[in-house]
Design an enzyme around this catalytic site. Sequence first.
Site, PDB file in Angstrom:
ATOM      1  N   SER A 121       2.408  -2.913   2.298  1.00 10.61           N
ATOM      2  CA  SER A 121       3.226  -1.727   2.027  1.00 10.61           C
ATOM      3  C   SER A 121       4.626  -1.761   2.457  1.00 10.61           C
ATOM      4  CB  SER A 121       2.287  -0.752   2.489  1.00 10.61           C
ATOM      5  OG  SER A 121       2.946   0.563   2.289  1.00 10.61           O
ATOM      6  N   TYR A 145      -0.278   3.909   9.599  1.00 12.16           N
ATOM      7  CA  TYR A 145      -0.649   2.804   8.490  1.00 12.16           C
ATOM      8  C   TYR A 145       0.542   1.907   8.574  1.00 12.16           C
ATOM      9  CZ  TYR A 145      -0.967   1.522   3.569  1.00 12.16           C
ATOM     10  OH  TYR A 145      -1.268   0.656   2.397  1.00 12.16           O
ATOM     11  N   LYS A 149       0.037  -2.234   9.122  1.00 11.26           N
ATOM     12  CA  LYS A 149       0.273  -3.415   8.105  1.00 11.26           C
ATOM     13  C   LYS A 149       1.250  -4.219   8.653  1.00 11.26           C
ATOM     14  CE  LYS A 149      -2.145  -2.133   4.352  1.00 11.26           C
ATOM     15  NZ  LYS A 149      -3.002  -2.935   3.608  1.00 11.26           N
TER      16      LYS A 149
END
Length: 318
Positions: A121, A145, A149
């Site tokens: 992402s 998040y 990642k």
Amino acid sequence: MKILVTGGAGFLGARLIEALLAPTASDLLPPDASLVSVDLAPCPIDDPRVVSHTGDICDPVFIKSLIGPETSLVYHLAAIVSGQAEADFDLGMRVNFDATRALLEACRQQGQAPRFVFASSLAVFGGPMPEQVPEELAPLPQSSYGAQKAMAELLINDYSRKGFIDGRVCRLPTISVRPGKPNAAASSFASGILREPLAGEASNCPVPLDTRMWLSSPQTVVDNLVHAARLDGQALGLRRTLNLPGISVRVSEMLDSLARVGGEAARARVSFEPDERIQRIVCSWPGDFDIQRPLQLGFRGDADFDSVVRAHQHSMNH
């Protein structure tokens, strides 16, 4: 020969599976090969070549049972989305990081070095950034998040360096317009402010109108994920991470597209109530990237955002 897709029951995973089953992808999935979908729910695709396994990807025993010497390609899409990962740190770490490591270890233990395509992402970036992010900019995530990642990206690069897998990290743009219902992703509004108004429903925009987004249509993301599996790993070299092509567009410009495609009545259905939690995450993301290398490698982007909105409107009517 077998392809494994984690998150195969989800919106993106199901679309990817459909693309892999198409005749145009027979080089990746020959007629005598199988495709294994792994998710908490059964895969919605009805095809004799699809085997659906339901289970928890955080369970290393379950994951190990899915990887064998015949596994030639792994797509790892399963994840806890940004807003949920921020709200529940432990869950985000288990699903977004620990499960990724378990999957990589299962591949390593087979000793076959399968091609491994990881859906990362743009949330890996944050902090002070230039107007257009160069490919070599170091990640500095400003969300759990994004951090999860980024850590997974480093693992995939190292497992590739060691020859355990042949990895490719695809940093996906925010996907818009997603069909269905809003989810817990901080970027969910990027679809909601288009999808709901086009369907005659109200929607709220939680970020400032000048917020710049890096967006891609669902079909273009799927096409690029299929292309990633075809790439020769040597063409990627040491840098296994790719910022996939997108469209750089401000939220105000997204709403202009909505008005052009759906009319002023559709645009009028969008309200503007700020949400600091969403702003804190989304406004830390970059809105434009240098994509010269991905384009040279054969990846593609959408022509313009109006065409993205029109494609979604067309899908609503068919």
